[in-house]
Scaffold this active site. Structure first.
Site, PDB file in Angstrom:
ATOM      1  N   LYS A  22       0.587  -1.751   0.311  1.00  0.00           N
ATOM      2  CA  LYS A  22       0.324   0.240  -0.052  1.00  0.00           C
ATOM      3  C   LYS A  22       1.086   1.835   0.011  1.00  0.00           C
ATOM      4  CE  LYS A  22      -1.318   1.363   4.223  1.00  0.00           C
ATOM      5  NZ  LYS A  22      -1.179   2.760   4.624  1.00  0.00           N
ATOM      6  N   ASN A  23       1.836   1.490   1.042  1.00  0.00           N
ATOM      7  CA  ASN A  23       2.900   2.405   0.859  1.00  0.00           C
ATOM      8  C   ASN A  23       4.043   2.919   0.055  1.00  0.00           C
ATOM      9  OD1 ASN A  23       1.622   2.732   3.243  1.00  0.00           O
ATOM     10  ND2 ASN A  23       3.367   2.382   4.554  1.00  0.00           N
ATOM     11  N   CYS A 117      -3.738  12.240  13.360  1.00  0.00           N
ATOM     12  CA  CYS A 117      -5.123  10.764  13.711  1.00  0.00           C
ATOM     13  C   CYS A 117      -4.542   9.842  14.821  1.00  0.00           C
ATOM     14  CB  CYS A 117      -3.941   9.862  12.166  1.00  0.00           C
ATOM     15  SG  CYS A 117      -3.005   9.269  12.743  1.00  0.00           S
ATOM     16  N   ARG A 122       1.331  13.829  13.515  1.00  0.00           N
ATOM     17  CA  ARG A 122       0.976  13.737  11.436  1.00  0.00           C
ATOM     18  C   ARG A 122       1.096  15.028  11.573  1.00  0.00           C
ATOM     19  NH1 ARG A 122      -0.645   8.579  10.500  1.00  0.00           N
ATOM     20  NH2 ARG A 122       1.233   8.647   9.082  1.00  0.00           N
ATOM     21  N   ASP A 310       5.982   0.357  11.952  1.00  0.00           N
ATOM     22  CA  ASP A 310       4.620   0.112  11.288  1.00  0.00           C
ATOM     23  C   ASP A 310       4.407  -2.259  11.751  1.00  0.00           C
ATOM     24  OD1 ASP A 310       4.974   1.520   8.275  1.00  0.00           O
ATOM     25  OD2 ASP A 310       3.672   1.969  10.639  1.00  0.00           O
ATOM     26  N   ARG A 402      -8.031  -0.697   5.126  1.00  0.00           N
ATOM     27  CA  ARG A 402      -7.877   0.187   4.472  1.00  0.00           C
ATOM     28  C   ARG A 402      -6.231  -0.224   4.408  1.00  0.00           C
ATOM     29  NH1 ARG A 402      -6.535   6.066   7.617  1.00  0.00           N
ATOM     30  NH2 ARG A 402      -5.616   6.651   5.803  1.00  0.00           N
TER      31      ARG A 402
HETATM   32  C1  EPZ Z   1       4.821   6.799   6.201  1.00  0.00           C
HETATM   33  O1  EPZ Z   1       3.968   7.847   7.073  1.00  0.00           O
HETATM   34  C2  EPZ Z   1       3.666   5.553   6.023  1.00  0.00           C
HETATM   35  N1  EPZ Z   1       2.445   6.152   5.924  1.00  0.00           N
HETATM   36  C3  EPZ Z   1       3.644   5.063   7.724  1.00  0.00           C
HETATM   37  O2  EPZ Z   1       2.620   3.900   7.202  1.00  0.00           O
HETATM   38  C4  EPZ Z   1       4.384   4.809   8.631  1.00  0.00           C
HETATM   39  O3  EPZ Z   1       4.031   5.133  10.303  1.00  0.00           O
HETATM   40  C5  EPZ Z   1       5.564   5.896   8.587  1.00  0.00           C
HETATM   41  O4  EPZ Z   1       5.515   6.715   7.087  1.00  0.00           O
HETATM   42  C6  EPZ Z   1       6.497   6.437   8.887  1.00  0.00           C
HETATM   43  O5  EPZ Z   1       7.476   4.748   8.331  1.00  0.00           O
HETATM   44  C7  EPZ Z   1       3.143   6.136   4.398  1.00  0.00           C
HETATM   45  O6  EPZ Z   1       4.071   5.702   3.603  1.00  0.00           O
HETATM   46  C8  EPZ Z   1       1.488   5.574   3.263  1.00  0.00           C
HETATM   47  P1  EPZ Z   1       6.712   9.834   8.649  1.00  0.00           P
HETATM   48  P2  EPZ Z   1       4.458   9.179   6.932  1.00  0.00           P
HETATM   49  O7  EPZ Z   1       6.681  11.292   7.604  1.00  0.00           O
HETATM   50  O8  EPZ Z   1       5.502  10.132   5.866  1.00  0.00           O
HETATM   51  C9  EPZ Z   1       7.134  12.735  11.731  1.00  0.00           C
HETATM   52  C10 EPZ Z   1       0.852   2.716   8.340  1.00  0.00           C
HETATM   53  O9  EPZ Z   1       0.534   2.037   8.724  1.00  0.00           O
HETATM   54  N2  EPZ Z   1       6.852  14.647  10.824  1.00  0.00           N
HETATM   55  O10 EPZ Z   1       7.641   9.156   8.521  1.00  0.00           O
HETATM   56  O11 EPZ Z   1       3.699  10.174   7.565  1.00  0.00           O
HETATM   57  C11 EPZ Z   1       5.750  12.744  12.032  1.00  0.00           C
HETATM   58  O12 EPZ Z   1       5.221  13.301  13.315  1.00  0.00           O
HETATM   59  C12 EPZ Z   1       1.051   3.706   7.903  1.00  0.00           C
HETATM   60  O13 EPZ Z   1       1.236   2.273   6.633  1.00  0.00           O
HETATM   61  C13 EPZ Z   1       6.980  15.740  11.329  1.00  0.00           C
HETATM   62  O14 EPZ Z   1       7.123  15.897  12.120  1.00  0.00           O
HETATM   63  O15 EPZ Z   1       5.164   9.231   7.943  1.00  0.00           O
HETATM   64  C14 EPZ Z   1       5.956  11.116  12.681  1.00  0.00           C
HETATM   65  O16 EPZ Z   1       7.252  11.437  14.043  1.00  0.00           O
HETATM   66  C15 EPZ Z   1       0.744   4.449   9.398  1.00  0.00           C
HETATM   67  N3  EPZ Z   1       6.532  16.433  10.303  1.00  0.00           N
HETATM   68  C16 EPZ Z   1       7.886  10.839  12.187  1.00  0.00           C
HETATM   69  O17 EPZ Z   1       8.046  12.698  11.695  1.00  0.00           O
HETATM   70  C17 EPZ Z   1       6.638  16.499   9.191  1.00  0.00           C
HETATM   71  O18 EPZ Z   1       6.848  17.283   8.262  1.00  0.00           O
HETATM   72  C18 EPZ Z   1       7.858  10.112  11.083  1.00  0.00           C
HETATM   73  O19 EPZ Z   1       6.735  10.654  10.604  1.00  0.00           O
HETATM   74  C19 EPZ Z   1       6.901  14.636   8.587  1.00  0.00           C
HETATM   75  C20 EPZ Z   1       6.630  13.714   9.645  1.00  0.00           C
END
Ligand code: EPZ
Length: 441
Positions: A22-23, A117, A122, A310, A402
């Site tokens: 999915k990702n 969420c 996020r 995850d 999802r």
């Molecule tokens: C991706 O989310 C995945 N989703 C998530 O999978 C996964 O848990 C996550 O990466 C971490 O591996 C998809 O790929 C669609 P991040 P993403 O930006 O990109 C902080 C699932 O279960 N952050 O890597 O949204 C954030 O709050 C989902 O399939 C900022 O502070 O995660 C988090 O603490 C859940 N500012 C950390 O960084 C930003 O602008 C990592 O988030 C962006 C992120």
């Protein structure tokens, strides 16, 4: 709301095939916005988030054909809208992946700021700061992010350093930089296999992306991108989930259509706790458990290639069955232990203190009525239900739909006693399938 009813205590035995990731499918579908030519994606998982992403692309003006259920032929030759509306973004924050390609190709984009969420706030501040480094003007207007390329319409390549590793931030910037004037370097980039998969698609479309999978990705902007055909990688988290399913039920599974190298750290950790895992070949794993029982081991979630967040909830379910104390540290998201309280209702002994969960095992879990809160928490409750004595009812299984394709069918095919209890008004996950089936006919 639909529910799962599980009668636990049955070892799983048989073969399970893994669906597309999915990702990876979500950013690759967004990348189709970068060209007016057709992008054909195979091995797309049939899950709710993909249906949402398809709806977003169609709302923007793309044509999405599905010659068969897991192939999407997307053509963004007639984009009339440059915004992702709140209704869609609030259901799937990965809609923010439309920002980069819309900004790159059309010089403008408007995306509702995704709310938090269940697992955390996020934010997308890292995405927006990086777009500004490429010359974009970014403003917040009534809850929407509005981004515009500098006058003249194209972004300018630049050096970008992410303060934190961000997966979709890296993906958004790869897509934005692909059509920028000049070269962009992304430092402290995410290294997930899904990043490499997106880079492969972009390069097939004519982009010049180097270094995907390493902390520094270089993208040389080009004038235009063309169509391409690409097969999405298997889902490493679905694979890890079924590895745990075999272990927690003391069964034996052969898992095919997977990519073991994408979850090397998960395999290593499961072997450390006593799970027997054999890499039969590059796309097949054989897993069984555990003549000497399971031994508790600590784990800390970190960006790839370390242990994925995850898989944290699924690992916690397994640790309830392991002898001893294990400490699970969640370093990525601020609120990703909601599954713990539900497992406690099944008899698990788990103490939460800030980002740290301490699990005392092994405990006999007993079936209970529990509630899913997010995608991976739901999966962990299914795993706990499979191991528990008696009957478990899991509410709000739309969370699991999802990101897992027909999980109850796959589990039933290897001996699980699991069924989906539909409400009188069935939530139409199947309706699009009927629609797709009609389209194929
Ligand atoms: C991706 O989310 C995945 N989703 C998530 O999978 C996964 O848990 C996550 O990466 C971490 O591996 C998809 O790929 C669609 P991040 P993403 O930006 O990109 C902080 C699932 O279960 N952050 O890597 O949204 C954030 O709050 C989902 O399939 C900022 O502070 O995660 C988090 O603490 C859940 N500012 C950390 O960084 C930003 O602008 C990592 O988030 C962006 C992120």
């Amino acid at each position: 709301m639909e529910k799962f009813r599980i009668s636990g205590g049955r070892p799983l035995r048989g073969r399970i095939g893994i669906s597309g990731a999915k990702n990876s499918a979500l950013p690759c579908m967004a990348a189709s916005l970068l060209t007016p030519e057709t992008v054909t994606l195979h091995n797309i998982p049939y899950v709710r988030d993909i249906i949402t992403q398809r709806r977003l692309l169609e709302d923007l003006g793309s044509t999405v054909l599905t010659p068969e259920l897991r192939t999407n032929k997307i053509t963004a030759s007639n984009i009339e809208l440059f915004e992702a509306p709140y209704e869609l973004v609030k259901t799937m924050r990965a809609s923010v992946l439309a920002l980069g390609p819309l900004l790159a190709r059309f010089g403008k984009a408007k995306v509702s700021l995704p709310g938090g969420c269940a697992i955390g706030t996020r934010p997308i501040d890292l995405h927006l700061t990086a777009f500004q480094a490429l010359g974009a003007e970014v403003s917040l207007e009534a809850g929407d992010v509005v981004a515009r390329a500098p006058s003249g319409g194209r972004l300018r390549g630049s050096e970008v350093r992410f303060d934190k590793v961000t997966v979709t931030g890296t993906e958004n910037l790869m897509m934005a930089a692909a059509l920028a004037v000049g070269t962009t370097k992304l430092h402290n980039a995410a290294r997930e296999p899904e990043i490499t998969d997106l880079a492969e698609l972009l390069n097939k479309m004519g982009a010049r992306v180097r270094g995907a999978g390493t902390p520094t990705i270089t993208i040389e902007g080009v004038e235009a991108l063309g169509g391409a055909e690409h097969t999405i990688i298997p889902d490493r988290i679905e694979t890890g989930t079924f590895l745990v399913a075999a272990a927690i039920t003391k069964g034996e599974l052969e898992i095919y259509n997977c990519r073991p190298e994408h979850l090397a750290i998960v395999i290593a950790k499961l072997r450390e706790v006593g799970v027997l895992i054999e890499e039969v070949n590059q796309s097949t794993l054989r897993v069984s458990c555990c003549p000497k029982g399971l031994t508790a081991r600590d784990v800390e979630t970190e960006p790839h290639p370390r242990f994925p967040t995850d898989m944290q909830a699924q690992y916690m379910a397994l640790m309830t069955q392991a002898e001893g104390k294990s400490v699970i540290t969640e370093t990525i998201f601020e609120n990703r232990f909601m599954h713990a309280s539900e497992m406690q209702r099944m008899g698990a002994r788990i103490q939460i203190e800030a980002h740290r969960a301490t699990v005392e095992g092994a405990t006999v879990l007993t079936g209970a009525r529990v509630q899913a809160s997010d995608l991976r928490a739901s999966a962990s409750l299914v795993l706990a239900g499979l191991a528990a004595e008696g009957e478990t009812i899991i509410d709000r299984v739309y969370h699991i739909d999802r990101g897992y394709e027909k999980i109850e069918d796959k589990l039933r095919s290897v001996g699980a006693e699991i069924e989906r209890l539909r409400d009188s008004i069935t939530t139409p996950l199947n309706a699009p399938e009927q629609a797709v089936a009609a389209e194929i006919a």
